[in-house]
Write a protein that holds these residues in place. Sequence first.
Motif, PDB file in Angstrom:
ATOM      1  N   VAL A   5       0.863  -1.305  -0.088  1.00 53.10           N
ATOM      2  CA  VAL A   5       0.003   0.090  -0.010  1.00 53.10           C
ATOM      3  C   VAL A   5       0.728   1.245  -0.217  1.00 53.10           C
ATOM      4  CG1 VAL A   5      -1.891   1.187   1.205  1.00 53.10           C
ATOM      5  CG2 VAL A   5      -1.874  -1.247   1.245  1.00 53.10           C
ATOM      6  N   THR A   6       0.692   2.178  -1.077  1.00 56.56           N
ATOM      7  CA  THR A   6       1.108   3.513  -0.962  1.00 56.56           C
ATOM      8  C   THR A   6       0.204   4.518  -0.586  1.00 56.56           C
ATOM      9  OG1 THR A   6       0.639   4.207  -3.232  1.00 56.56           O
ATOM     10  CG2 THR A   6       2.628   2.870  -3.106  1.00 56.56           C
ATOM     11  N   GLY A   7       0.915   5.329   0.072  1.00 57.70           N
ATOM     12  CA  GLY A   7      -0.118   6.506   0.593  1.00 57.70           C
ATOM     13  C   GLY A   7      -1.113   5.957   1.961  1.00 57.70           C
ATOM     14  N   GLY A   8      -0.572   5.028   2.663  1.00 54.91           N
ATOM     15  CA  GLY A   8      -1.409   4.397   3.509  1.00 54.91           C
ATOM     16  C   GLY A   8      -1.433   5.060   4.946  1.00 54.91           C
ATOM     17  N   THR A   9      -0.639   5.910   5.037  1.00 57.40           N
ATOM     18  CA  THR A   9      -0.520   6.627   6.461  1.00 57.40           C
ATOM     19  C   THR A   9      -1.545   7.920   6.531  1.00 57.40           C
ATOM     20  OG1 THR A   9       1.423   7.801   5.582  1.00 57.40           O
ATOM     21  CG2 THR A   9       1.870   5.773   6.889  1.00 57.40           C
ATOM     22  N   GLY A  10      -2.123   8.294   5.329  1.00 56.48           N
ATOM     23  CA  GLY A  10      -2.886   9.568   5.439  1.00 56.48           C
ATOM     24  C   GLY A  10      -4.449   9.501   5.654  1.00 56.48           C
ATOM     25  N   TYR A  11      -5.242  10.452   5.321  1.00 58.55           N
ATOM     26  CA  TYR A  11      -6.691  10.566   5.812  1.00 58.55           C
ATOM     27  C   TYR A  11      -7.305   9.368   5.206  1.00 58.55           C
ATOM     28  CZ  TYR A  11     -11.452  12.304   5.637  1.00 58.55           C
ATOM     29  OH  TYR A  11     -12.855  12.124   5.780  1.00 58.55           O
ATOM     30  N   VAL A  12      -7.220   9.258   3.791  1.00 58.35           N
ATOM     31  CA  VAL A  12      -7.931   7.839   3.302  1.00 58.35           C
ATOM     32  C   VAL A  12      -7.197   6.817   3.549  1.00 58.35           C
ATOM     33  CG1 VAL A  12      -8.712   6.817   1.201  1.00 58.35           C
ATOM     34  CG2 VAL A  12      -8.994   9.468   1.427  1.00 58.35           C
ATOM     35  N   GLY A  13      -5.900   6.740   3.500  1.00 65.25           N
ATOM     36  CA  GLY A  13      -4.964   5.706   3.758  1.00 65.25           C
ATOM     37  C   GLY A  13      -5.171   4.682   4.962  1.00 65.25           C
ATOM     38  N   GLN A  14      -5.326   5.394   5.955  1.00 67.69           N
ATOM     39  CA  GLN A  14      -5.293   4.777   7.106  1.00 67.69           C
ATOM     40  C   GLN A  14      -6.680   3.913   7.257  1.00 67.69           C
ATOM     41  OE1 GLN A  14      -4.423   6.180  11.085  1.00 67.69           O
ATOM     42  NE2 GLN A  14      -2.329   7.057  10.479  1.00 67.69           N
ATOM     43  N   PRO A  15      -7.916   4.525   6.977  1.00 66.55           N
ATOM     44  CA  PRO A  15      -9.045   3.758   6.910  1.00 66.55           C
ATOM     45  C   PRO A  15      -8.882   2.536   5.993  1.00 66.55           C
ATOM     46  CG  PRO A  15      -9.648   6.097   7.081  1.00 66.55           C
ATOM     47  CD  PRO A  15      -7.966   5.769   6.871  1.00 66.55           C
ATOM     48  N   VAL A  16      -8.010   2.829   4.728  1.00 65.40           N
ATOM     49  CA  VAL A  16      -8.116   1.542   3.724  1.00 65.40           C
ATOM     50  C   VAL A  16      -7.206   0.397   4.545  1.00 65.40           C
ATOM     51  CG1 VAL A  16      -7.153   0.812   1.599  1.00 65.40           C
ATOM     52  CG2 VAL A  16      -8.311   3.008   1.821  1.00 65.40           C
ATOM     53  N   VAL A  17      -6.325   0.884   5.038  1.00 63.07           N
ATOM     54  CA  VAL A  17      -5.217  -0.333   5.610  1.00 63.07           C
ATOM     55  C   VAL A  17      -6.149  -0.843   6.668  1.00 63.07           C
ATOM     56  CG1 VAL A  17      -3.291  -0.504   7.129  1.00 63.07           C
ATOM     57  CG2 VAL A  17      -3.136   0.835   5.219  1.00 63.07           C
ATOM     58  N   ARG A  18      -6.967  -0.262   7.548  1.00 65.72           N
ATOM     59  CA  ARG A  18      -7.625  -1.008   8.463  1.00 65.72           C
ATOM     60  C   ARG A  18      -8.444  -1.819   8.130  1.00 65.72           C
ATOM     61  NH1 ARG A  18      -7.451   4.074  11.473  1.00 65.72           N
ATOM     62  NH2 ARG A  18      -9.251   5.132  10.248  1.00 65.72           N
ATOM     63  N   ALA A  19      -9.466  -1.467   6.930  1.00 64.74           N
ATOM     64  CA  ALA A  19     -10.333  -2.363   6.117  1.00 64.74           C
ATOM     65  C   ALA A  19      -9.770  -3.708   5.525  1.00 64.74           C
ATOM     66  CB  ALA A  19     -10.985  -1.604   5.145  1.00 64.74           C
ATOM     67  N   LEU A  20      -8.576  -3.315   5.127  1.00 64.80           N
ATOM     68  CA  LEU A  20      -7.668  -4.531   4.418  1.00 64.80           C
ATOM     69  C   LEU A  20      -7.288  -5.559   5.544  1.00 64.80           C
ATOM     70  CD1 LEU A  20      -5.068  -2.746   2.318  1.00 64.80           C
ATOM     71  CD2 LEU A  20      -6.945  -4.131   1.362  1.00 64.80           C
ATOM     72  N   LEU A  21      -6.818  -5.058   6.774  1.00 62.92           N
ATOM     73  CA  LEU A  21      -6.525  -5.808   7.986  1.00 62.92           C
ATOM     74  C   LEU A  21      -7.822  -6.732   8.567  1.00 62.92           C
ATOM     75  CD1 LEU A  21      -4.136  -3.756  10.037  1.00 62.92           C
ATOM     76  CD2 LEU A  21      -3.411  -5.605   8.422  1.00 62.92           C
ATOM     77  N   LYS A  22      -9.064  -5.892   8.296  1.00 64.95           N
ATOM     78  CA  LYS A  22     -10.182  -6.604   8.954  1.00 64.95           C
ATOM     79  C   LYS A  22     -10.707  -7.581   7.865  1.00 64.95           C
ATOM     80  CE  LYS A  22     -15.107  -5.178  10.156  1.00 64.95           C
ATOM     81  NZ  LYS A  22     -16.180  -4.119  10.201  1.00 64.95           N
ATOM     82  N   HIS A  23     -10.334  -7.487   6.790  1.00 63.86           N
ATOM     83  CA  HIS A  23     -10.707  -8.585   5.653  1.00 63.86           C
ATOM     84  C   HIS A  23      -9.878  -9.599   5.665  1.00 63.86           C
ATOM     85  CE1 HIS A  23     -13.676  -6.908   2.975  1.00 63.86           C
ATOM     86  NE2 HIS A  23     -13.946  -5.752   3.948  1.00 63.86           N
ATOM     87  N   GLY A  24      -8.762  -9.555   6.501  1.00 65.23           N
ATOM     88  CA  GLY A  24      -7.713 -10.738   6.724  1.00 65.23           C
ATOM     89  C   GLY A  24      -6.481 -10.623   5.874  1.00 65.23           C
ATOM     90  N   HIS A  25      -6.386  -9.343   5.193  1.00 63.83           N
ATOM     91  CA  HIS A  25      -5.285  -9.337   4.323  1.00 63.83           C
ATOM     92  C   HIS A  25      -4.026  -8.927   5.168  1.00 63.83           C
ATOM     93  CE1 HIS A  25      -7.819  -9.879   0.808  1.00 63.83           C
ATOM     94  NE2 HIS A  25      -8.622  -8.870   1.254  1.00 63.83           N
ATOM     95  N   ALA A  26      -2.800  -9.428   4.675  1.00 67.78           N
ATOM     96  CA  ALA A  26      -1.360  -8.756   5.224  1.00 67.78           C
ATOM     97  C   ALA A  26      -1.169  -7.730   4.373  1.00 67.78           C
ATOM     98  CB  ALA A  26      -0.470  -9.893   5.233  1.00 67.78           C
ATOM     99  N   SER A 193     -14.069   0.542   2.285  1.00 66.71           N
ATOM    100  CA  SER A 193     -14.548  -0.870   1.998  1.00 66.71           C
ATOM    101  C   SER A 193     -14.384  -1.171   0.589  1.00 66.71           C
ATOM    102  CB  SER A 193     -16.008  -0.849   2.429  1.00 66.71           C
ATOM    103  OG  SER A 193     -16.805  -2.163   2.514  1.00 66.71           O
ATOM    104  N   VAL A 194     -14.772  -0.277  -0.308  1.00 69.36           N
ATOM    105  CA  VAL A 194     -14.613  -0.837  -1.715  1.00 69.36           C
ATOM    106  C   VAL A 194     -13.306  -1.280  -2.192  1.00 69.36           C
ATOM    107  CG1 VAL A 194     -16.820   0.513  -2.317  1.00 69.36           C
ATOM    108  CG2 VAL A 194     -14.541   1.610  -2.459  1.00 69.36           C
ATOM    109  N   PHE A 195     -12.315  -0.583  -1.537  1.00 66.15           N
ATOM    110  CA  PHE A 195     -10.855  -0.606  -2.140  1.00 66.15           C
ATOM    111  C   PHE A 195     -10.744  -2.073  -1.515  1.00 66.15           C
ATOM    112  CE2 PHE A 195      -9.808   3.699  -3.009  1.00 66.15           C
ATOM    113  CZ  PHE A 195      -9.114   3.478  -3.944  1.00 66.15           C
ATOM    114  N   ALA A 196     -10.969  -2.610  -0.352  1.00 59.94           N
ATOM    115  CA  ALA A 196     -10.613  -3.818   0.299  1.00 59.94           C
ATOM    116  C   ALA A 196     -11.581  -5.015  -0.466  1.00 59.94           C
ATOM    117  CB  ALA A 196     -11.008  -3.987   1.677  1.00 59.94           C
ATOM    118  N   GLN A 197     -12.802  -4.689  -0.940  1.00 61.15           N
ATOM    119  CA  GLN A 197     -13.513  -5.610  -1.587  1.00 61.15           C
ATOM    120  C   GLN A 197     -12.893  -6.008  -2.819  1.00 61.15           C
ATOM    121  OE1 GLN A 197     -17.681  -5.287  -1.174  1.00 61.15           O
ATOM    122  NE2 GLN A 197     -17.619  -4.030   0.708  1.00 61.15           N
TER     123      GLN A 197
END
Length: 299
Positions: A5-26, A193-197
């Motif tokens: 993930v690039t840009g994963g520390t920002g406003y949109v990025g952190q929620p995307v990272v959380r969603a990925l982890l919630k979906h079981g991704h590394a 959510s849509v990024f993770a899905q």
Amino acid sequence: MKVFVTGGTGYVGQPVVRALLKHGHAVRLLRRRGGRPMELSGSLQEVEGDLSNISTLCSGMQGVDAIIHLVGIIREDKRRGVTMHGIHADGTAHVIEAARQVGISRIIHMSALGARPSATSTYHRSKWEAETLIRQSGMSYTVFRPSIVFGAGGPGPNFITELAAAIRKAPFVPIIGDGSSLLQPVHINTVASVFAQALEKDETIGETFEVGGPEVVMYEEIVEKITDRLNTRKPTVHIPLAVMEQLVKVLGWMPAFPLTADQLTMLREGNVCSAPNRLYDTFDVAPIPFSIPPEQLST
């Protein structure tokens, strides 16, 4: 799935990272040198680097299955060499080249609603350049084009908090023009959510999705909701577009000035989806009406 993930520390990025982890991704997260580590539970690994160094990107991508490319800026700093083209287009080209060298074929890319080759704003033109590179890369891509995003996300600038900051600082509540520009705000949880899905939906490969909320609202309505949330009693003043254009020409280069020429152009144009239901027909997300959560304006 292992995801870079690039840009994963920002406003949109952190929620995307959380969603990925919630979906079981590394997640393997690209973090700028000197940046603060993220404190999240789950399978999260951070690597230092930036988009200008292909060898660093290649090292970070080793062993992953897919890339989520979120990096973007809303304000240039040409004195430091930070430009829209450099970050959005050149940075995307470097990500694609690193993926090619490592052998990664899947990428999910964040563009912006309004990206097009004929755009007046540099922001939208550079986002289109990045989209074009993605489509021509030969990779299995999905492109998302979010409208303005609301809700409590990660750190970093976003439309709502910057507008709130301008209202706090001004002796009045400023509204640019007549306030009738139409926008379609989308909740940060919908975006994440849509990024993770998309990683789990092969039918999204080769597709571009507009990402907007269920409501089209006027710019002045957004200002009113922010004003209510801030509980301010300042008078409202409409600033004519012609006056604002002159102010931006003189002061827009200053980091402290709340608006750039690009942002003024995009606000004047409005920002709504042409096919708003397509996103909700494809992904398992519930439409979230626009609101201003108190935690988004807590700082």
